[in-house]
Structure formats: C-alpha cells, structure tokens
Design a protein around this motif. Sequence first.
Motif, PDB file in Angstrom:
ATOM      1  N   ARG A 138       0.809  -1.227   0.000  1.00 33.88           N
ATOM      2  CA  ARG A 138       0.000   0.000   0.000  1.00 33.88           C
ATOM      3  C   ARG A 138       0.839   1.273   0.000  1.00 33.88           C
ATOM      4  NH1 ARG A 138      -3.686   1.296   4.062  1.00 33.88           N
ATOM      5  NH2 ARG A 138      -4.831   2.539   2.530  1.00 33.88           N
ATOM      6  N   THR A 139       2.120   1.160   0.302  1.00 35.01           N
ATOM      7  CA  THR A 139       3.001   2.337   0.259  1.00 35.01           C
ATOM      8  C   THR A 139       4.291   1.973  -0.460  1.00 35.01           C
ATOM      9  OG1 THR A 139       3.921   1.765   2.434  1.00 35.01           O
ATOM     10  CG2 THR A 139       2.096   3.342   2.397  1.00 35.01           C
ATOM     11  N   ASP A 140       4.939   3.001  -1.034  1.00 34.01           N
ATOM     12  CA  ASP A 140       6.224   2.758  -1.680  1.00 34.01           C
ATOM     13  C   ASP A 140       7.342   2.905  -0.643  1.00 34.01           C
ATOM     14  OD1 ASP A 140       6.639   5.477  -1.272  1.00 34.01           O
ATOM     15  OD2 ASP A 140       6.276   6.029  -3.366  1.00 34.01           O
ATOM     16  N   ASP A 141       8.578   2.868  -1.100  1.00 34.65           N
ATOM     17  CA  ASP A 141       9.718   2.903  -0.184  1.00 34.65           C
ATOM     18  C   ASP A 141       9.798   4.209   0.607  1.00 34.65           C
ATOM     19  OD1 ASP A 141      10.417   0.396  -1.016  1.00 34.65           O
ATOM     20  OD2 ASP A 141      11.900   1.086  -2.484  1.00 34.65           O
ATOM     21  N   ASP A 142       9.168   5.265   0.081  1.00 32.91           N
ATOM     22  CA  ASP A 142       9.181   6.563   0.765  1.00 32.91           C
ATOM     23  C   ASP A 142       7.924   6.786   1.606  1.00 32.91           C
ATOM     24  OD1 ASP A 142      11.640   7.297  -0.361  1.00 32.91           O
ATOM     25  OD2 ASP A 142      10.656   7.931  -2.216  1.00 32.91           O
ATOM     26  N   GLY A 143       7.077   5.748   1.725  1.00 31.79           N
ATOM     27  CA  GLY A 143       5.870   5.879   2.521  1.00 31.79           C
ATOM     28  C   GLY A 143       4.704   6.526   1.801  1.00 31.79           C
ATOM     29  N   ARG A 144       4.846   6.745   0.502  1.00 28.23           N
ATOM     30  CA  ARG A 144       3.753   7.362  -0.269  1.00 28.23           C
ATOM     31  C   ARG A 144       2.717   6.312  -0.638  1.00 28.23           C
ATOM     32  NH1 ARG A 144       4.725  12.029  -3.191  1.00 28.23           N
ATOM     33  NH2 ARG A 144       3.815  11.106  -5.059  1.00 28.23           N
ATOM     34  N   ALA A 190      -6.158  -6.399 -11.024  1.00 33.99           N
ATOM     35  CA  ALA A 190      -7.205  -5.380 -10.939  1.00 33.99           C
ATOM     36  C   ALA A 190      -8.230  -5.566 -12.059  1.00 33.99           C
ATOM     37  CB  ALA A 190      -6.580  -3.987 -11.006  1.00 33.99           C
ATOM     38  N   ALA A 191      -7.739  -5.952 -13.243  1.00 38.52           N
ATOM     39  CA  ALA A 191      -8.646  -6.132 -14.380  1.00 38.52           C
ATOM     40  C   ALA A 191      -9.586  -7.310 -14.185  1.00 38.52           C
ATOM     41  CB  ALA A 191      -7.835  -6.318 -15.660  1.00 38.52           C
ATOM     42  N   ASP A 192      -9.195  -8.278 -13.367  1.00 41.57           N
ATOM     43  CA  ASP A 192     -10.008  -9.470 -13.160  1.00 41.57           C
ATOM     44  C   ASP A 192     -10.976  -9.333 -11.974  1.00 41.57           C
ATOM     45  OD1 ASP A 192      -8.828 -10.954 -15.244  1.00 41.57           O
ATOM     46  OD2 ASP A 192      -7.097 -11.399 -13.979  1.00 41.57           O
ATOM     47  N   ASP A 231      -2.701  -0.156  -8.687  1.00 43.34           N
ATOM     48  CA  ASP A 231      -1.272  -0.105  -9.004  1.00 43.34           C
ATOM     49  C   ASP A 231      -0.425  -0.980  -8.084  1.00 43.34           C
ATOM     50  OD1 ASP A 231      -1.787   1.797 -11.012  1.00 43.34           O
ATOM     51  OD2 ASP A 231      -1.708   3.431  -9.547  1.00 43.34           O
ATOM     52  N   GLN A 232      -1.041  -1.636  -7.107  1.00 45.39           N
ATOM     53  CA  GLN A 232      -0.272  -2.403  -6.128  1.00 45.39           C
ATOM     54  C   GLN A 232       0.272  -3.700  -6.729  1.00 45.39           C
ATOM     55  OE1 GLN A 232      -2.666  -2.955  -2.574  1.00 45.39           O
ATOM     56  NE2 GLN A 232      -3.011  -0.742  -2.370  1.00 45.39           N
ATOM     57  N   ASN A 233       1.453  -4.078  -6.258  1.00 47.27           N
ATOM     58  CA  ASN A 233       2.068  -5.337  -6.635  1.00 47.27           C
ATOM     59  C   ASN A 233       1.437  -6.451  -5.804  1.00 47.27           C
ATOM     60  OD1 ASN A 233       3.651  -7.551  -7.181  1.00 47.27           O
ATOM     61  ND2 ASN A 233       5.572  -6.632  -6.500  1.00 47.27           N
ATOM     62  N   ARG A 234       0.539  -7.205  -6.408  1.00 45.50           N
ATOM     63  CA  ARG A 234      -0.232  -8.197  -5.642  1.00 45.50           C
ATOM     64  C   ARG A 234       0.622  -9.368  -5.167  1.00 45.50           C
ATOM     65  NH1 ARG A 234      -6.459  -7.803  -7.298  1.00 45.50           N
ATOM     66  NH2 ARG A 234      -6.450  -5.575  -7.757  1.00 45.50           N
ATOM     67  N   ALA A 235       1.808  -9.502  -5.725  1.00 47.35           N
ATOM     68  CA  ALA A 235       2.714 -10.542  -5.231  1.00 47.35           C
ATOM     69  C   ALA A 235       3.179 -10.236  -3.809  1.00 47.35           C
ATOM     70  CB  ALA A 235       3.919 -10.670  -6.160  1.00 47.35           C
ATOM     71  N   ARG A 236       3.068  -8.984  -3.396  1.00 54.62           N
ATOM     72  CA  ARG A 236       3.479  -8.592  -2.046  1.00 54.62           C
ATOM     73  C   ARG A 236       2.338  -8.728  -1.038  1.00 54.62           C
ATOM     74  NH1 ARG A 236       6.529  -3.099  -1.573  1.00 54.62           N
ATOM     75  NH2 ARG A 236       7.214  -4.182   0.333  1.00 54.62           N
ATOM     76  N   TRP A 237       1.156  -9.070  -1.486  1.00 53.28           N
ATOM     77  CA  TRP A 237       0.051  -9.261  -0.549  1.00 53.28           C
ATOM     78  C   TRP A 237       0.303 -10.522   0.286  1.00 53.28           C
ATOM     79  CZ3 TRP A 237      -5.088  -8.166  -3.694  1.00 53.28           C
ATOM     80  CH2 TRP A 237      -5.088  -6.806  -4.076  1.00 53.28           C
ATOM     81  N   ASP A 238      -0.119 -10.475   1.531  1.00 53.86           N
ATOM     82  CA  ASP A 238       0.099 -11.578   2.472  1.00 53.86           C
ATOM     83  C   ASP A 238      -0.973 -12.651   2.248  1.00 53.86           C
ATOM     84  OD1 ASP A 238       0.278 -13.292   4.665  1.00 53.86           O
ATOM     85  OD2 ASP A 238       0.896 -11.703   6.035  1.00 53.86           O
ATOM     86  N   ARG A 239      -0.594 -13.710   1.530  1.00 55.12           N
ATOM     87  CA  ARG A 239      -1.570 -14.753   1.168  1.00 55.12           C
ATOM     88  C   ARG A 239      -2.059 -15.517   2.396  1.00 55.12           C
ATOM     89  NH1 ARG A 239      -3.768 -13.181  -3.370  1.00 55.12           N
ATOM     90  NH2 ARG A 239      -2.143 -12.010  -4.481  1.00 55.12           N
ATOM     91  N   ALA A 240      -1.199 -15.696   3.386  1.00 57.70           N
ATOM     92  CA  ALA A 240      -1.634 -16.390   4.604  1.00 57.70           C
ATOM     93  C   ALA A 240      -2.712 -15.587   5.318  1.00 57.70           C
ATOM     94  CB  ALA A 240      -0.439 -16.624   5.532  1.00 57.70           C
ATOM     95  N   GLN A 241      -2.542 -14.273   5.331  1.00 57.31           N
ATOM     96  CA  GLN A 241      -3.552 -13.430   5.982  1.00 57.31           C
ATOM     97  C   GLN A 241      -4.847 -13.417   5.173  1.00 57.31           C
ATOM     98  OE1 GLN A 241      -2.107  -9.526   7.155  1.00 57.31           O
ATOM     99  NE2 GLN A 241      -3.390  -9.696   8.983  1.00 57.31           N
ATOM    100  N   ILE A 242      -4.736 -13.466   3.863  1.00 54.76           N
ATOM    101  CA  ILE A 242      -5.947 -13.560   3.037  1.00 54.76           C
ATOM    102  C   ILE A 242      -6.706 -14.843   3.351  1.00 54.76           C
ATOM    103  CG2 ILE A 242      -6.782 -13.870   0.667  1.00 54.76           C
ATOM    104  CD1 ILE A 242      -4.555 -11.938  -0.224  1.00 54.76           C
ATOM    105  N   GLN A 243      -5.983 -15.943   3.519  1.00 51.87           N
ATOM    106  CA  GLN A 243      -6.644 -17.205   3.858  1.00 51.87           C
ATOM    107  C   GLN A 243      -7.299 -17.142   5.234  1.00 51.87           C
ATOM    108  OE1 GLN A 243      -7.296 -19.800   1.845  1.00 51.87           O
ATOM    109  NE2 GLN A 243      -6.471 -18.342   0.345  1.00 51.87           N
ATOM    110  N   ARG A 244      -6.674 -16.418   6.169  1.00 50.00           N
ATOM    111  CA  ARG A 244      -7.318 -16.234   7.470  1.00 50.00           C
ATOM    112  C   ARG A 244      -8.603 -15.431   7.318  1.00 50.00           C
ATOM    113  NH1 ARG A 244      -1.883 -15.584   9.275  1.00 50.00           N
ATOM    114  NH2 ARG A 244      -2.056 -13.300   9.321  1.00 50.00           N
TER     115      ARG A 244
END
Length: 413
Positions: A247-253, A310-312, A259-272
């Motif tokens: 949700r933020t870039d390296d500078d906290g923006r 996002a398109a799906d 535009d998010q990189n979904r590979a960085r989403w926490d899949r274990a937390q999604i399963q929870r």
Amino acid sequence: MADIQQTVDAVWRMEAAKIVATLTRVVGDVGLAEDLAADALVDALEQWPASGVPRNAGAWLTTVAKRKAIDHWRRQENLDAKYAALARDLETHVDESWDPDRIDDDVLRLIFIAAHPVLSREAQIALTLRVVGGLTTEEIARAFLASTPTIAARITRAKKALSAADAAFEVPDPGEYSQRLSAVLSVIYLIYSEGYSASSGQRWIRDELCTEALRLGRVLASLVPDEPEVHGLVALMEFQSSRFAARTDDDGRPVLLEDQNRARWDRAQIQRGVAALERAANAVRRKGSGWGAYALQAAIAECHATAPSAADTDWSRIVTLYDGLVQVSPSPVVQLNRAVAVAMDDGPAAGLCIVDGLTGLDGSYLLPSVRGELLARLGRDDEAADEFTRAAAMTDNEREREVLLDKVARVRS
C-alpha cells in the motif's frame, strides 16, 4: 534528549491503551486513569534520560501510575480499602483458572465498560476512541463528520455520566454482551479505519492501530463465537491488512489499489480472512439471520483480495454487495463507495451521476477526490484538476495531500 523523546512517544503510542485500561480496572475512574498515566509519562521524560529506558517500558509506566494512585488516595479520606486493594495488586498476582466467558483482556474490558447503556451510542464510541484508540478529538470529529467542539463536549459528558453511574466500571455479565456488542464492534472498526487510512499526520498507515484493532477483534471472536458480525469484522480486517506491504512505496507514499504489486500481498492473511468470513456465514445460517454490515464489507474486500489482477476484479458482484450494504447500513460514505464500484462496472459517467446526487459529505475530501477521478476518466481534465485541488485543501493527511496534488499535475499536463 531528542532520542528519549522519540522513544517515549513510541512507547506511548503502543502502550497507552493498555496502561489506561489497566488503571481503569484498578481505580474505577477513566478520567483519573488518564491523569495518572499522563503523570507517569512526565516521570519517564524526567528520569529515562539519566537512568535509561527500562526493558519493559509499559510495565514501568503502569507501576509508576499505580503508585501515584496510592499517593492520590492517601490524600483522600475514608479510602483505606482502596489503598490496601491497590497495594496488594502491586505486590501479588492471583493465578485464576481460565474462564472462557470472562473478559481477561484489559483493553477489551475497557471497551465493554465504555459501552455502558447509560451512554448514547455516539458517546460510547467517541469516549472509547479517545481513551482506547488514542485518537485525538479532531480525528474522532472527522470520523463522525462532526465539529471538534461537539465531540469534545460529548466525551466530557460521557466521562461524567460513567462516573455517576453506580455500575459504570463493572464488566457486564456474559448475558449482557449482546446489548453492548454493536458499540464495541463500531469502536474496533473505527480504530482500525483510522489506522488503515490516517485522517491526519505524516503517515498514511498507522499500523499500530490496525494491529491492536485486529488483536481485539480476534479476542472478541473467541469470547462470542456465535456472533456473525464479529467474524465478519475480523475477516474484513484480515483482508485489508494483507495489503499493507504493497500500500506504500519505499518513501511511505500511498500506492493505489489498482497499481499495487499483488505478489506482495500476504496470502496467509488472506486465507485467514477467507476462513473468518466462512465462520461468519456459518453463524448466519445457524441463527437464520441476514448478513450484517461487517460481513458484507468483508465479502467486498474478499473480491479484491482474491482477484488475480485489478482487471479481473468482479465489479458486478461488488456492486451487488454494496446494494446490500446500502440496505443494512446506509451512509454517505457507503453510497460514495458504491458509486466508485458502479463506475468500474458500468463506466465513469454512471458513477458520476450517482456522486453528483450525494449529500452529507460536506467538509470531507472524499467527495471531491472521487469526483475528480471520475471526471479525469471522462477526459474532463480542467474540472478534474479543480476537484483534486479542492480535495487536497480539505485533507489533513500529508501523504494523501501529496497524492492528490500529483493528480492535479497529471491531469493539467
């Protein structure tokens, strides 16, 4: 000294709610508990530069505050019993057998106490956000879409009403949980919301608020496992938290959802989150009730969390879920979010038509922000720039303002 100040600030952000909750349980007065905690904080600023930061800073602050309570009571008359009780609390620990129907978490206890029926719903939520969530009066006012003086007066009256109530600081019996549950859930949700998208300051995400809200939600789910909305709220927070790394870039923006990189989403937390939403659905079936607001929001969040891109995203299903949410929890913000979903499903013109008919969002940057986005997608760049500029002037969060001003520059170019 500056390093100590930063350390104290960090400790206070993380520990304040627990310290005040523990003191409230001991002294039976939320106002006094806040004063004692603040006095202990002053001692920390005076002593830690010379002695160093204690290994368990939160426990140090709590102990100092309890000793200040003893000093306070020593100056009072006819309070020997309270003095003795607190002294024993400092020196002993009673190992009680675990009772699944007893609230052992001090912060959760305080939330249930603040949800006392002597208070109005608005007062319950405002007081708990201030004492437990650590939100400022201004932040709470923005959450309520109300003025700061109104909220300040509401919190003051709530403290006085609780002090005057005979059973104000007694934890309710398990049979009374359901009567206070709605207010408790609202508080946890609003604490999480402020952490998820901070209304002011230099950070977009206040992760310490989100972490505490999710922890409280999980504790509450174990306390009342048959309540669908508790599991729905936990599921919602799990899904939303799963995206924090992206949700933020390296500078906290801020990085927008699409535009998010979904590979960085926490899949274990999604399963929870999926598991918690399933528990909510099972509880709905057992009770024969309809879906509540938190479960519906969790279902919407699940659509985003489980979409490969996002398109799906299944925007048609999201619109349908928002239709249900409008029925059970109508509000201008829900209507605005539904308009965004309609715009993604049927086009920006359809969404703009809904937005232009909304009322009740005066003073909120959200309306011009969304309107600007829809106008930009329609190619009406000058109008979009004006809306983004107006939204940037209305937000108190610096990161959000930067994003909006970037959008101004983009559409003007």
